[in-house]
Motif scaffolding. Structure first.
Motif, PDB file in Angstrom:
ATOM      1  N   LYS A 197      15.257   6.525  14.692  1.00 54.22           N
ATOM      2  CA  LYS A 197      13.862   6.971  14.791  1.00 54.22           C
ATOM      3  C   LYS A 197      13.481   7.765  13.538  1.00 54.22           C
ATOM      4  O   LYS A 197      12.420   7.522  12.939  1.00 54.22           O
ATOM      5  CB  LYS A 197      13.661   7.813  16.040  1.00 54.22           C
ATOM      6  CG  LYS A 197      12.238   8.259  16.243  1.00 54.22           C
ATOM      7  CD  LYS A 197      12.084   9.052  17.517  1.00 54.22           C
ATOM      8  CE  LYS A 197      10.674   9.588  17.656  1.00 54.22           C
ATOM      9  NZ  LYS A 197      10.519  10.444  18.822  1.00 54.22           N
ATOM     10  N   ASN A 198      14.328   8.677  13.115  1.00 54.27           N
ATOM     11  CA  ASN A 198      14.057   9.466  11.909  1.00 54.27           C
ATOM     12  C   ASN A 198      13.978   8.584  10.666  1.00 54.27           C
ATOM     13  O   ASN A 198      13.141   8.801   9.791  1.00 54.27           O
ATOM     14  CB  ASN A 198      15.122  10.550  11.719  1.00 54.27           C
ATOM     15  CG  ASN A 198      15.049  11.614  12.789  1.00 54.27           C
ATOM     16  OD1 ASN A 198      14.011  11.803  13.427  1.00 54.27           O
ATOM     17  ND2 ASN A 198      16.155  12.300  13.010  1.00 54.27           N
TER      18      ASN A 198
ATOM     19  N   ASN B 188       9.469   3.548   7.248  1.00 49.81           N
ATOM     20  CA  ASN B 188       8.705   2.435   7.815  1.00 49.81           C
ATOM     21  C   ASN B 188       7.272   2.763   8.217  1.00 49.81           C
ATOM     22  O   ASN B 188       6.653   2.019   8.967  1.00 49.81           O
ATOM     23  CB  ASN B 188       9.435   1.855   9.029  1.00 49.81           C
ATOM     24  CG  ASN B 188      10.791   1.276   8.714  1.00 49.81           C
ATOM     25  OD1 ASN B 188      11.631   1.163   9.596  1.00 49.81           O
ATOM     26  ND2 ASN B 188      11.052   0.899   7.476  1.00 49.81           N
ATOM     27  N   GLN B 189       6.728   3.874   7.719  1.00 55.07           N
ATOM     28  CA  GLN B 189       5.351   4.220   8.062  1.00 55.07           C
ATOM     29  C   GLN B 189       4.327   3.496   7.196  1.00 55.07           C
ATOM     30  O   GLN B 189       3.234   3.209   7.658  1.00 55.07           O
ATOM     31  CB  GLN B 189       5.127   5.726   7.955  1.00 55.07           C
ATOM     32  CG  GLN B 189       5.747   6.480   9.101  1.00 55.07           C
ATOM     33  CD  GLN B 189       5.314   7.934   9.108  1.00 55.07           C
ATOM     34  OE1 GLN B 189       5.106   8.530   8.058  1.00 55.07           O
ATOM     35  NE2 GLN B 189       5.169   8.494  10.283  1.00 55.07           N
TER      36      GLN B 189
ATOM     37  N   LEU C 193       4.933   0.757  11.011  1.00 56.48           N
ATOM     38  CA  LEU C 193       5.257   0.977  12.423  1.00 56.48           C
ATOM     39  C   LEU C 193       4.563   2.204  12.983  1.00 56.48           C
ATOM     40  O   LEU C 193       4.259   3.148  12.262  1.00 56.48           O
ATOM     41  CB  LEU C 193       6.764   1.198  12.584  1.00 56.48           C
ATOM     42  CG  LEU C 193       7.684   0.009  12.417  1.00 56.48           C
ATOM     43  CD1 LEU C 193       9.120   0.461  12.570  1.00 56.48           C
ATOM     44  CD2 LEU C 193       7.367  -1.091  13.406  1.00 56.48           C
ATOM     45  N   ASN C 194       4.397   2.187  14.302  1.00 54.80           N
ATOM     46  CA  ASN C 194       4.030   3.393  15.029  1.00 54.80           C
ATOM     47  C   ASN C 194       5.336   4.154  15.197  1.00 54.80           C
ATOM     48  O   ASN C 194       6.102   3.898  16.118  1.00 54.80           O
ATOM     49  CB  ASN C 194       3.415   3.045  16.385  1.00 54.80           C
ATOM     50  CG  ASN C 194       3.162   4.264  17.231  1.00 54.80           C
ATOM     51  OD1 ASN C 194       3.452   5.403  16.833  1.00 54.80           O
ATOM     52  ND2 ASN C 194       2.637   4.046  18.418  1.00 54.80           N
ATOM     53  N   THR C 195       5.637   5.048  14.277  1.00 55.81           N
ATOM     54  CA  THR C 195       6.954   5.697  14.231  1.00 55.81           C
ATOM     55  C   THR C 195       7.139   6.786  15.271  1.00 55.81           C
ATOM     56  O   THR C 195       8.206   7.383  15.348  1.00 55.81           O
ATOM     57  CB  THR C 195       7.227   6.277  12.832  1.00 55.81           C
ATOM     58  OG1 THR C 195       6.149   7.139  12.478  1.00 55.81           O
ATOM     59  CG2 THR C 195       7.372   5.169  11.813  1.00 55.81           C
ATOM     60  N   THR C 196       6.132   7.002  16.113  1.00 55.70           N
ATOM     61  CA  THR C 196       6.327   7.960  17.201  1.00 55.70           C
ATOM     62  C   THR C 196       7.015   7.285  18.385  1.00 55.70           C
ATOM     63  O   THR C 196       7.452   7.935  19.317  1.00 55.70           O
ATOM     64  CB  THR C 196       4.980   8.539  17.673  1.00 55.70           C
ATOM     65  OG1 THR C 196       4.136   7.465  18.120  1.00 55.70           O
ATOM     66  CG2 THR C 196       4.308   9.306  16.552  1.00 55.70           C
TER      67      THR C 196
ATOM     68  N   ARG D  46      13.388  -2.922  15.989  1.00 49.07           N
ATOM     69  CA  ARG D  46      12.227  -2.029  15.861  1.00 49.07           C
ATOM     70  C   ARG D  46      10.945  -2.704  16.338  1.00 49.07           C
ATOM     71  O   ARG D  46       9.956  -2.041  16.604  1.00 49.07           O
ATOM     72  CB  ARG D  46      12.081  -1.516  14.433  1.00 49.07           C
ATOM     73  CG  ARG D  46      11.791  -2.556  13.391  1.00 49.07           C
ATOM     74  CD  ARG D  46      11.720  -1.976  11.989  1.00 49.07           C
ATOM     75  NE  ARG D  46      11.515  -3.053  11.028  1.00 49.07           N
ATOM     76  CZ  ARG D  46      11.555  -2.886   9.730  1.00 49.07           C
ATOM     77  NH1 ARG D  46      11.798  -1.697   9.218  1.00 49.07           N
ATOM     78  NH2 ARG D  46      11.350  -3.899   8.923  1.00 49.07           N
ATOM     79  N   ALA D  47      10.932  -4.036  16.449  1.00 47.57           N
ATOM     80  CA  ALA D  47       9.750  -4.758  16.922  1.00 47.57           C
ATOM     81  C   ALA D  47      10.123  -6.226  17.143  1.00 47.57           C
ATOM     82  O   ALA D  47      11.227  -6.659  16.787  1.00 47.57           O
ATOM     83  CB  ALA D  47       8.614  -4.655  15.914  1.00 47.57           C
ATOM     84  N   ILE D  48       9.192  -6.964  17.713  1.00 46.58           N
ATOM     85  CA  ILE D  48       9.297  -8.413  17.820  1.00 46.58           C
ATOM     86  C   ILE D  48       8.057  -8.988  17.155  1.00 46.58           C
ATOM     87  O   ILE D  48       6.936  -8.527  17.395  1.00 46.58           O
ATOM     88  CB  ILE D  48       9.389  -8.873  19.297  1.00 46.58           C
ATOM     89  CG1 ILE D  48      10.656  -8.320  19.947  1.00 46.58           C
ATOM     90  CG2 ILE D  48       9.344 -10.402  19.384  1.00 46.58           C
ATOM     91  CD1 ILE D  48      10.748  -8.552  21.441  1.00 46.58           C
ATOM     92  N   VAL D  49       8.263  -9.966  16.289  1.00 47.98           N
ATOM     93  CA  VAL D  49       7.157 -10.636  15.618  1.00 47.98           C
ATOM     94  C   VAL D  49       6.936 -11.975  16.318  1.00 47.98           C
ATOM     95  O   VAL D  49       7.866 -12.772  16.431  1.00 47.98           O
ATOM     96  CB  VAL D  49       7.455 -10.839  14.118  1.00 47.98           C
ATOM     97  CG1 VAL D  49       6.384 -11.695  13.460  1.00 47.98           C
ATOM     98  CG2 VAL D  49       7.592  -9.494  13.415  1.00 47.98           C
TER      99      VAL D  49
END
Length: 188
Positions: free
Chosen positions: A162-163, A169-170, A179-182, A119-122
């Motif tokens: 995504k759902n 995760n908002q 997260l930017n869940t869009t 979902r991301a990289i830190v």
């Protein structure tokens, strides 16, 4: 007993790479907020430079570390030797979150194996490297990685992930933005 290091040298690198699990600690600025500690594994950590590390942030039920980093950037990574000589190593620093829709994500992604749950990289700029004895850490035997997260993500599929992120995760447990869940799901 304890020692500090000016950078991630070969001995620090070898120790980090030998550990199958590491722990991430972060906290909000609010003194009444919740401190968070999360275990990480699954070959998700990379050393990018003498004072830079990054790890894949995989989909989970919480978003605390991401929210804390977006608020204040403070983070610590801890590595413990559960086999062999006792040792604890901590990397203190400032981190930022790179989501798939951000411009530097494609440059970072090739450093990591593919996980559907990405979902991301830190990315962490390390400001202090210190170790301590680890005499109180138990000896444990590593048996292997779990496959439940990958199976769970595969079963959900990109739209299901995504759902899930939209649902879970908002916001952090303290109400901080996550997260930017869009954003679309992406394999990394």
């Amino acid at each position: 007993m304890g020692k500090t290091y000016p950078m991630i040298d070969d001995s620090v690198r070898q120790f980090i790479q030998a550990q199958p699990v590491f722990f991430v600690g972060s906290a909000p600025l609010d003194p009444n907020g919740n401190v968070n500690v999360s275990p990480k594994g699954l070959d998700t950590l990379r050393i990018l430079g003498a004072l830079t590390v990054a790890y894949l942030d995989l989909t989970g039920s919480g978003i605390e570390t991401v929210a804390h980093l977006k608020e204040n950037g403070r983070i610590v990574l801890m590595f413990c030797s559960f086999q062999g000589p006792p040792r604890i190593l901590r990397l203190y620093g400032r981190g930022h979150v790179v989501e798939p829709q951000q411009g530097d994500f494609p440059d970072l992604a090739p450093h990591f194996p593919e996980y559907e749950a990405t979902r991301a990289i830190v990315v962490i700029e390390v400001s202090r490297i210190a170790d301590s004895c680890g005499y109180g850490v138990p000896l444990l035997r590593y048996e292997g990685e779990r496959d439940q997260l990958s199976a769970w993500a595969r079963n959900r599929g990109p739209e299901g992930l995504k759902n899930y992120r939209v649902e879970k995760n908002q916001r952090s447990i303290d109400g901080l933005p996550g997260l930017n869940t869009t954003a679309e799901s992406v394999k990394c």
